[in-house]
Write a protein that holds these residues in place. Sequence first.
Motif, PDB file in Angstrom:
ATOM      1  N   GLY A 133      38.534  31.451  48.044  1.00  0.00           N
ATOM      2  CA  GLY A 133      39.282  30.874  49.146  1.00  0.00           C
ATOM      3  C   GLY A 133      40.465  31.732  49.535  1.00  0.00           C
ATOM      4  O   GLY A 133      40.531  32.927  49.228  1.00  0.00           O
ATOM      5  N   HIS A 134      41.449  31.107  50.189  1.00  0.00           N
ATOM      6  CA  HIS A 134      42.566  31.841  50.766  1.00  0.00           C
ATOM      7  C   HIS A 134      43.405  32.541  49.705  1.00  0.00           C
ATOM      8  O   HIS A 134      43.975  33.602  49.959  1.00  0.00           O
ATOM      9  CB  HIS A 134      43.432  30.884  51.587  1.00  0.00           C
ATOM     10  N   SER A 135      43.487  31.957  48.513  1.00  0.00           N
ATOM     11  CA  SER A 135      44.264  32.564  47.424  1.00  0.00           C
ATOM     12  C   SER A 135      43.419  33.540  46.618  1.00  0.00           C
ATOM     13  O   SER A 135      43.529  33.616  45.391  1.00  0.00           O
ATOM     14  CB  SER A 135      44.829  31.468  46.510  1.00  0.00           C
ATOM     15  N   VAL A 136      42.622  34.317  47.300  1.00  0.00           N
ATOM     16  CA  VAL A 136      41.668  35.215  46.645  1.00  0.00           C
ATOM     17  C   VAL A 136      42.362  36.224  45.732  1.00  0.00           C
ATOM     18  O   VAL A 136      41.803  36.644  44.713  1.00  0.00           O
ATOM     19  CB  VAL A 136      40.793  35.925  47.706  1.00  0.00           C
ATOM     20  N   ASN A 137      43.597  36.618  46.051  1.00  0.00           N
ATOM     21  CA  ASN A 137      44.308  37.577  45.196  1.00  0.00           C
ATOM     22  C   ASN A 137      44.673  36.983  43.840  1.00  0.00           C
ATOM     23  O   ASN A 137      44.883  37.718  42.872  1.00  0.00           O
ATOM     24  CB  ASN A 137      45.564  38.104  45.894  1.00  0.00           C
ATOM     25  N   LEU A 138      44.727  35.652  43.753  1.00  0.00           N
ATOM     26  CA  LEU A 138      45.042  35.001  42.486  1.00  0.00           C
ATOM     27  C   LEU A 138      43.790  34.615  41.705  1.00  0.00           C
ATOM     28  O   LEU A 138      43.805  34.613  40.473  1.00  0.00           O
ATOM     29  CB  LEU A 138      45.880  33.735  42.743  1.00  0.00           C
ATOM     30  N   THR A 139      42.721  34.283  42.415  1.00  0.00           N
ATOM     31  CA  THR A 139      41.521  33.778  41.732  1.00  0.00           C
ATOM     32  C   THR A 139      40.470  34.856  41.499  1.00  0.00           C
ATOM     33  O   THR A 139      39.606  34.689  40.637  1.00  0.00           O
ATOM     34  CB  THR A 139      40.888  32.640  42.548  1.00  0.00           C
ATOM     35  N   ARG A 140      40.507  35.928  42.254  1.00  0.00           N
ATOM     36  CA  ARG A 140      39.573  37.047  42.088  1.00  0.00           C
ATOM     37  C   ARG A 140      40.380  38.326  41.925  1.00  0.00           C
ATOM     38  O   ARG A 140      40.204  39.309  42.648  1.00  0.00           O
ATOM     39  CB  ARG A 140      38.627  37.159  43.282  1.00  0.00           C
ATOM     40  N   THR A 141      41.287  38.281  40.981  1.00  0.00           N
ATOM     41  CA  THR A 141      42.258  39.363  40.811  1.00  0.00           C
ATOM     42  C   THR A 141      41.582  40.716  40.603  1.00  0.00           C
ATOM     43  O   THR A 141      41.981  41.722  41.206  1.00  0.00           O
ATOM     44  CB  THR A 141      43.178  39.061  39.618  1.00  0.00           C
ATOM     45  N   ALA A 142      40.562  40.764  39.759  1.00  0.00           N
ATOM     46  CA  ALA A 142      39.912  42.044  39.452  1.00  0.00           C
ATOM     47  C   ALA A 142      39.288  42.657  40.705  1.00  0.00           C
ATOM     48  O   ALA A 142      39.365  43.876  40.920  1.00  0.00           O
ATOM     49  CB  ALA A 142      38.856  41.846  38.369  1.00  0.00           C
ATOM     50  N   VAL A 143      38.673  41.830  41.546  1.00  0.00           N
ATOM     51  CA  VAL A 143      38.045  42.325  42.773  1.00  0.00           C
ATOM     52  C   VAL A 143      39.100  42.867  43.729  1.00  0.00           C
ATOM     53  O   VAL A 143      38.947  43.958  44.306  1.00  0.00           O
ATOM     54  CB  VAL A 143      37.227  41.209  43.445  1.00  0.00           C
ATOM     55  N   VAL A 144      40.178  42.110  43.905  1.00  0.00           N
ATOM     56  CA  VAL A 144      41.232  42.526  44.825  1.00  0.00           C
ATOM     57  C   VAL A 144      41.935  43.780  44.319  1.00  0.00           C
ATOM     58  O   VAL A 144      42.187  44.725  45.082  1.00  0.00           O
ATOM     59  CB  VAL A 144      42.237  41.375  45.044  1.00  0.00           C
ATOM     60  N   ASP A 145      42.236  43.825  43.021  1.00  0.00           N
ATOM     61  CA  ASP A 145      42.895  45.001  42.454  1.00  0.00           C
ATOM     62  C   ASP A 145      42.024  46.243  42.618  1.00  0.00           C
ATOM     63  O   ASP A 145      42.523  47.324  42.974  1.00  0.00           O
ATOM     64  CB  ASP A 145      43.190  44.784  40.970  1.00  0.00           C
ATOM     65  N   ALA A 146      40.720  46.111  42.353  1.00  0.00           N
ATOM     66  CA  ALA A 146      39.817  47.260  42.481  1.00  0.00           C
ATOM     67  C   ALA A 146      39.768  47.751  43.919  1.00  0.00           C
ATOM     68  O   ALA A 146      39.761  48.962  44.179  1.00  0.00           O
ATOM     69  CB  ALA A 146      38.422  46.884  41.988  1.00  0.00           C
ATOM     70  N   GLY A 173      56.561  36.567  44.899  1.00  0.00           N
ATOM     71  CA  GLY A 173      55.940  36.313  43.609  1.00  0.00           C
ATOM     72  C   GLY A 173      54.434  36.140  43.669  1.00  0.00           C
ATOM     73  O   GLY A 173      53.769  36.240  42.635  1.00  0.00           O
ATOM     74  N   GLU A 174      53.898  35.883  44.875  1.00  0.00           N
ATOM     75  CA  GLU A 174      52.445  35.730  44.967  1.00  0.00           C
ATOM     76  C   GLU A 174      51.707  37.039  44.678  1.00  0.00           C
ATOM     77  O   GLU A 174      50.508  37.029  44.420  1.00  0.00           O
ATOM     78  CB  GLU A 174      52.039  35.200  46.349  1.00  0.00           C
ATOM     79  N   TRP A 175      52.444  38.165  44.672  1.00  0.00           N
ATOM     80  CA  TRP A 175      51.836  39.473  44.408  1.00  0.00           C
ATOM     81  C   TRP A 175      51.967  39.884  42.936  1.00  0.00           C
ATOM     82  O   TRP A 175      51.660  41.029  42.601  1.00  0.00           O
ATOM     83  CB  TRP A 175      52.505  40.549  45.267  1.00  0.00           C
ATOM     84  N   ASP A 176      52.412  38.994  42.071  1.00  0.00           N
ATOM     85  CA  ASP A 176      52.716  39.399  40.692  1.00  0.00           C
ATOM     86  C   ASP A 176      51.524  40.051  39.989  1.00  0.00           C
ATOM     87  O   ASP A 176      51.692  41.034  39.251  1.00  0.00           O
ATOM     88  CB  ASP A 176      53.192  38.199  39.873  1.00  0.00           C
ATOM     89  N   LEU A 177      50.328  39.529  40.182  1.00  0.00           N
ATOM     90  CA  LEU A 177      49.159  40.090  39.495  1.00  0.00           C
ATOM     91  C   LEU A 177      48.830  41.485  40.022  1.00  0.00           C
ATOM     92  O   LEU A 177      48.507  42.399  39.254  1.00  0.00           O
ATOM     93  CB  LEU A 177      47.956  39.158  39.633  1.00  0.00           C
ATOM     94  N   GLN A 178      48.911  41.681  41.334  1.00  0.00           N
ATOM     95  CA  GLN A 178      48.676  43.007  41.892  1.00  0.00           C
ATOM     96  C   GLN A 178      49.792  43.975  41.501  1.00  0.00           C
ATOM     97  O   GLN A 178      49.566  45.172  41.324  1.00  0.00           O
ATOM     98  CB  GLN A 178      48.559  42.933  43.427  1.00  0.00           C
ATOM     99  N   ARG A 179      50.972  43.440  41.337  1.00  0.00           N
ATOM    100  CA  ARG A 179      52.112  44.260  40.922  1.00  0.00           C
ATOM    101  C   ARG A 179      51.818  44.936  39.583  1.00  0.00           C
ATOM    102  O   ARG A 179      52.119  46.120  39.401  1.00  0.00           O
ATOM    103  CB  ARG A 179      53.336  43.345  40.820  1.00  0.00           C
ATOM    104  N   GLN A 180      51.209  44.202  38.674  1.00  0.00           N
ATOM    105  CA  GLN A 180      50.861  44.769  37.376  1.00  0.00           C
ATOM    106  C   GLN A 180      49.842  45.887  37.508  1.00  0.00           C
ATOM    107  O   GLN A 180      49.911  46.902  36.812  1.00  0.00           O
ATOM    108  CB  GLN A 180      50.313  43.663  36.465  1.00  0.00           C
ATOM    109  N   ALA A 181      48.874  45.720  38.405  1.00  0.00           N
ATOM    110  CA  ALA A 181      47.799  46.700  38.551  1.00  0.00           C
ATOM    111  C   ALA A 181      48.252  47.957  39.286  1.00  0.00           C
ATOM    112  O   ALA A 181      47.729  49.049  39.044  1.00  0.00           O
ATOM    113  CB  ALA A 181      46.616  46.065  39.288  1.00  0.00           C
TER     114      ALA A 181
END
Length: 308
Positions: free
Chosen positions: A279-292, A45-53
């Motif tokens: 920080g370590h949860s960068v995929n949750l807090t910087r979603t746009a950067v990680v998705d791009a 579930g930690e990948w839910d935001l990337q899953r959408q992208a």
Amino acid sequence: MSTRELTVRTDDGIDLHVETDGDGVGGDRTAPTVVLSHGFTARLGEWDLQRQALRSRARLVLWDQRGHGRSGWTPLARATIDRTGRDLGRVLDAVVPDGPVVLAGHSMGGMSVMALARQRPELFGSRVVGVFLLATSAGGLATHGVVGLSLRVLRRLHLLRPYLFLLQVLAPGLERHRRRGTRAGRWYVRRYLFGRDDADPELVRQVQELLEETPLPVTMAFYATLLEHDESAALPVLARVPVTVVAATHDRLTPVDHGRRLAADLGPSAELVVVDGAGHSVNLTRTAVVDAAFLRLLDRVEDAARAA
């Protein structure tokens, strides 16, 4: 898009919970399948935001690592990065038996990807055509600071293994009396999972709930393998394909220098993305950067396929 849940059994009898999302781009089976491996004490579930992208670009496969989420318990002696690497290979064999694959891993998930590269190098460059490494390390996580000093002392006194064994013995009792959702737990999550200025209180609470789902015996069992983790031998294998390394400047668990060194050791195949203040949860807090960054990797993979 179709979503399925299935179970994959490992060679040592552990049932892994796996989910698939989508059938590729417009049903195109030549499009890559992205396989996402979560971090330590988390779940898919930690990948839910990337899953959408990502679901519009690729078929997705997500799995809970052994002892985590909805996957089965593991004997303590098999709570190792070596085993999770083999588990990842088993998921590939069972769920993605053919076609191009992009592997993604956050934290311990990235270590599992590296372990697979060491174990089955023939997959990389043939089946595996890209790798996304997020807030992870090839090794040496416990060489500096108070933890590093403590480990050196324990090793010198030949007490490291008894210390780790004691943690595992105490863990079941501590789990029975464990209180979740505490203020102290939120402080720990805020300090070690978030960055300089990205700790939204509600998000901190969500991450705390996610991480506290994992029982303490699992946490203590995997603790030893994280201290000993060294997959530097796998890097020449990863370097065969396009790789993206994402590191966060305020990551206290896998410091940014580990990401920089990882990208440098991989060489020209690697793109390094450093996220300031995260920080370590960068995929949750910087979603746009990680998705791009992830979508750019898929572009690079497609470009490499066309060039080939």
